[in-house]
Design a protein around this motif. Structure first.
Motif, PDB file in Angstrom:
ATOM      1  N   LEU A 139       0.842  -1.204   0.000  1.00 39.83           N
ATOM      2  CA  LEU A 139       0.000   0.000   0.000  1.00 39.83           C
ATOM      3  C   LEU A 139       0.871   1.245   0.000  1.00 39.83           C
ATOM      4  N   ASP A 140       1.958   1.208   0.758  1.00 41.93           N
ATOM      5  CA  ASP A 140       2.849   2.370   0.816  1.00 41.93           C
ATOM      6  C   ASP A 140       3.512   2.627  -0.540  1.00 41.93           C
ATOM      7  N   VAL A 141       3.870   1.560  -1.240  1.00 40.97           N
ATOM      8  CA  VAL A 141       4.479   1.722  -2.565  1.00 40.97           C
ATOM      9  C   VAL A 141       3.466   2.347  -3.526  1.00 40.97           C
ATOM     10  N   CYS A 142       2.222   1.889  -3.476  1.00 41.48           N
ATOM     11  CA  CYS A 142       1.206   2.447  -4.379  1.00 41.48           C
ATOM     12  C   CYS A 142       0.998   3.935  -4.098  1.00 41.48           C
ATOM     13  N   ASP A 143       0.966   4.308  -2.815  1.00 44.37           N
ATOM     14  CA  ASP A 143       0.836   5.737  -2.476  1.00 44.37           C
ATOM     15  C   ASP A 143       2.013   6.523  -3.034  1.00 44.37           C
ATOM     16  N   ALA A 144       3.209   5.982  -2.831  1.00 47.83           N
ATOM     17  CA  ALA A 144       4.419   6.690  -3.291  1.00 47.83           C
ATOM     18  C   ALA A 144       4.407   6.824  -4.815  1.00 47.83           C
ATOM     19  N   LEU A 145       3.931   5.782  -5.503  1.00 51.50           N
ATOM     20  CA  LEU A 145       3.892   5.841  -6.971  1.00 51.50           C
ATOM     21  C   LEU A 145       2.956   6.945  -7.441  1.00 51.50           C
ATOM     22  N   GLU A 146       1.852   7.120  -6.729  1.00 50.50           N
ATOM     23  CA  GLU A 146       0.912   8.166  -7.138  1.00 50.50           C
ATOM     24  C   GLU A 146       1.527   9.554  -7.012  1.00 50.50           C
ATOM     25  N   ARG A 147       2.545   9.680  -6.154  1.00 49.55           N
ATOM     26  CA  ARG A 147       3.264  10.970  -6.030  1.00 49.55           C
ATOM     27  C   ARG A 147       4.515  10.974  -6.898  1.00 49.55           C
ATOM     28  N   SER A 148       4.726   9.940  -7.702  1.00 53.65           N
ATOM     29  CA  SER A 148       5.982   9.745  -8.462  1.00 53.65           C
ATOM     30  C   SER A 148       7.202   9.819  -7.548  1.00 53.65           C
ATOM     31  N   ASP A 149       7.033   9.305  -6.336  1.00 54.62           N
ATOM     32  CA  ASP A 149       8.120   9.340  -5.354  1.00 54.62           C
ATOM     33  C   ASP A 149       8.888   8.013  -5.411  1.00 54.62           C
ATOM     34  N   TYR A 150       9.782   7.927  -6.392  1.00 52.89           N
ATOM     35  CA  TYR A 150      10.464   6.648  -6.624  1.00 52.89           C
ATOM     36  C   TYR A 150      11.505   6.326  -5.561  1.00 52.89           C
ATOM     37  N   GLU A 151      11.987   7.360  -4.890  1.00 48.67           N
ATOM     38  CA  GLU A 151      12.958   7.104  -3.811  1.00 48.67           C
ATOM     39  C   GLU A 151      12.300   6.281  -2.708  1.00 48.67           C
ATOM     40  N   THR A 152      11.057   6.638  -2.358  1.00 42.14           N
ATOM     41  CA  THR A 152      10.334   5.874  -1.332  1.00 42.14           C
ATOM     42  C   THR A 152      10.024   4.464  -1.828  1.00 42.14           C
ATOM     43  N   VAL A 153       9.612   4.350  -3.083  1.00 43.30           N
ATOM     44  CA  VAL A 153       9.351   3.022  -3.653  1.00 43.30           C
ATOM     45  C   VAL A 153      10.601   2.152  -3.482  1.00 43.30           C
ATOM     46  N   GLY A 154      11.741   2.723  -3.846  1.00 37.61           N
ATOM     47  CA  GLY A 154      12.999   1.977  -3.788  1.00 37.61           C
ATOM     48  C   GLY A 154      13.373   1.575  -2.374  1.00 37.61           C
ATOM     49  N   GLU A 155      13.212   2.504  -1.435  1.00 34.45           N
ATOM     50  CA  GLU A 155      13.547   2.195  -0.029  1.00 34.45           C
ATOM     51  C   GLU A 155      12.707   1.017   0.464  1.00 34.45           C
ATOM     52  N   LEU A 156      11.424   1.028   0.090  1.00 25.73           N
ATOM     53  CA  LEU A 156      10.538  -0.059   0.519  1.00 25.73           C
ATOM     54  C   LEU A 156      10.973  -1.383  -0.113  1.00 25.73           C
ATOM     55  N   MET A 157      11.476  -1.322  -1.337  1.00 27.08           N
ATOM     56  CA  MET A 157      11.984  -2.554  -1.960  1.00 27.08           C
ATOM     57  C   MET A 157      13.175  -3.105  -1.157  1.00 27.08           C
ATOM     58  N   TYR A 158      14.053  -2.222  -0.719  1.00 23.82           N
ATOM     59  CA  TYR A 158      15.182  -2.693   0.108  1.00 23.82           C
ATOM     60  C   TYR A 158      14.673  -3.306   1.416  1.00 23.82           C
ATOM     61  N   GLN A 159      13.641  -2.689   1.991  1.00 31.91           N
ATOM     62  CA  GLN A 159      13.077  -3.259   3.230  1.00 31.91           C
ATOM     63  C   GLN A 159      12.528  -4.663   2.979  1.00 31.91           C
ATOM     64  N   THR A 160      11.877  -4.820   1.839  1.00 35.15           N
ATOM     65  CA  THR A 160      11.363  -6.151   1.501  1.00 35.15           C
ATOM     66  C   THR A 160      12.512  -7.146   1.379  1.00 35.15           C
ATOM     67  N   HIS A 161      13.583  -6.710   0.734  1.00 35.65           N
ATOM     68  CA  HIS A 161      14.713  -7.641   0.603  1.00 35.65           C
ATOM     69  C   HIS A 161      15.219  -8.070   1.971  1.00 35.65           C
ATOM     70  N   PHE A 162      15.372  -7.097   2.864  1.00 32.67           N
ATOM     71  CA  PHE A 162      15.837  -7.432   4.208  1.00 32.67           C
ATOM     72  C   PHE A 162      14.919  -8.474   4.841  1.00 32.67           C
ATOM     73  N   GLY A 163      13.614  -8.231   4.734  1.00 27.44           N
ATOM     74  CA  GLY A 163      12.645  -9.154   5.322  1.00 27.44           C
ATOM     75  C   GLY A 163      12.703 -10.544   4.696  1.00 27.44           C
ATOM     76  N   LEU A 164      12.808 -10.580   3.383  1.00 27.30           N
ATOM     77  CA  LEU A 164      12.829 -11.888   2.701  1.00 27.30           C
ATOM     78  C   LEU A 164      14.109 -12.646   3.010  1.00 27.30           C
ATOM     79  N   SER A 165      15.178 -11.883   3.235  1.00 26.95           N
ATOM     80  CA  SER A 165      16.464 -12.520   3.488  1.00 26.95           C
ATOM     81  C   SER A 165      16.586 -12.958   4.957  1.00 26.95           C
ATOM     82  N   ARG A 166      16.287 -12.039   5.884  1.00 27.29           N
ATOM     83  CA  ARG A 166      16.564 -12.330   7.299  1.00 27.29           C
ATOM     84  C   ARG A 166      15.402 -12.924   8.062  1.00 27.29           C
TER      85      ARG A 166
END
Ligand code: GLA
Length: 382
Positions: A278-305
């Motif tokens: 949901l946070d990524v979709c909100d960020a996309l609507e603002r064209s806030d790709y930095e936030t989209v990217g940060e959330l992707m890194y958070q997902t990686h951390f979660g999937l890995s650890r």
């Protein structure tokens, strides 16, 4: 994808022309291992497909030729006719699942091939299922089966004939994909929404480690069981809970002493991931790709650890992405090998990709494969 070779092979084998169908592989921007937990996913179909030439043959037998395996399988349409070859079980499963729902399937001939790398987390198996579900609906059922049911036919094929208790994401993306759009799906209610995706100044690129774990499907099924145990424990206190996606984080804390530590951390990841979509979709609507990217890194951390579905090679590529200031990067799909998906500024793309190839090869003896992502249409008659 080159469909001419399929058409020609069909003519050589069966002496007539088949009708051509195709369905796509998928990426997923965010929302991993959330589908079977009733949460959100955010996939899109890609320009890599499984294509098939098909024609009814007037018998009650299927003759299927896998172009990529150069193998023919012949089977009937009753439950006891399940073929031995694993690839043929996907075709057989789709036929059976259509029949179980009251749909019609008669004998047919087919030749199929794909350009979706197998085991890379791009859902080549869902594309195969969706191609046949779509085609058999068109050929034998006047398209009476709706698209959601086609996706469920593919999913049930995985459950009942291929040994993977997957969610609905891959088959959904493969059936509903639309060029230029990602699709946010609520996997509990099946409500969905298309989001045009054209991040100006950025590219999406996949880096394929080419790692494939043979035990991936049983590890996947174990993850699902962890989540279901945790949801069942929470349900005792909160009867409205059917899936982990229904749970507030504090509800998980309430049952911490009743479930295993492993089930706890798996669930912690899932609850966080549902919100991240949901946070990524909100960020996309603002064209806030930095936030989209940060959330992707958070997902990686979660999937890995926490969810522990990454591997050394994927973590290596993720770390390297950070070093190159790639906007977002994470393991994509079920995990245990396969690709990272990277959201990278255009001006950083060349340097990142060439360094990733170099560093990865120096460490693991081969380069990762590189796939640029083009968001494309899903299942169709060609
Ligand atoms: C595989 C499954 C999907 C989904 C993803 C993880 O691709 O087929 O249903 O669970 O893993 O997000």
């Amino acid at each position: 994808m080159e469909t001419q070779k399929i058409a020609e092979k069909f003519r050589t084998l069966f002496g007539t022309d088949g009708i051509l169908y195709a369905s796509a592989g998928r990426i997923n921007l965010i929302g991993e291992h959330t589908d079977y937990n009733g949460g959100y996913v955010f996939p899109g179909a890609i320009d890599k497909v499984v294509a098939a030439a098909i024609k009814p043959n007037g018998t009650n037998k299927v003759r299927a030729y896998s172009f990529d395996n150069q193998e023919m399988a012949e089977f009937g349409l009753n439950e006891e006719d399940k073929p031995e070859r694993h690839w043929a079980c996907y075709v057989f499963g789709v036929c059976r699942e259509i029949q179980k729902r009251g749909g019609k399937v008669e004998g047919f001939d087919t030749v199929f091939s794909g350009d979706i790398p197998i085991g890379a987390g791009l859902s080549s198996s869902a594309a195969l299922e969706s191609t046949f579900a779509f085609a058999l609906n068109d050929l034998f059922n006047d398209n009476a089966i709706d698209k959601f049911e086609l996706a469920k036919i593919g999913q049930s094929t995985e459950h009942n004939y291929c040994g993977v208790n997957c969610g609905i994401m891959d088959q959904f993306a493969s059936c509903f994909g639309k060029a230029g759009s990602l699709i946010r799906l609520n996997c509990k209610t099946l409500e969905y929404q298309y989001f045009p995706f054209d991040p100006k100044g950025y590219k999406l690129v996949l880096l394929d480690t080419c790692v494939k774990h043979s035990l991936a499907s049983s590890a996947y099924n174990f993850r699902r069981q962890s989540c279901e145990r945790a949801a069942a424990a929470i349900k005792k206190n909160h009867p409205e809970v059917d899936f982990l996606s229904d749970c507030k984080r504090v509800w998980l804390d309430e049952v911490r002493s009743e479930i295993s530590e492993e089930d706890f951390i798996r669930s912690e990841y899932v609850i966080g991931e549902v919100q991240r979509v949901l946070d990524v979709c909100d960020a996309l609507e603002r064209s806030d790709y930095e936030t989209v990217g940060e959330l992707m890194y958070q997902t990686h951390f979660g999937l890995s650890r926490l969810y522990e579905v990454s591997c050394e090679e994927l973590d290596f590529l993720n770390k390297l992405a950070r070093k190159h200031e790639v906007t977002g990067s994470r393991v994509m799909g079920g995990g245990f090998g396969g690709c990272t998906i990277n959201l990278v500024k255009e001006e950083l793309y060349d340097e990142f990709v060439s360094d990733a190839k170099k560093q990865f090869a120096a460490k693991y003896g081969h380069e990762p494969k590189v796939y640029d992502v083009v968001i494309s249409d899903g299942a169709r008659r060609l």
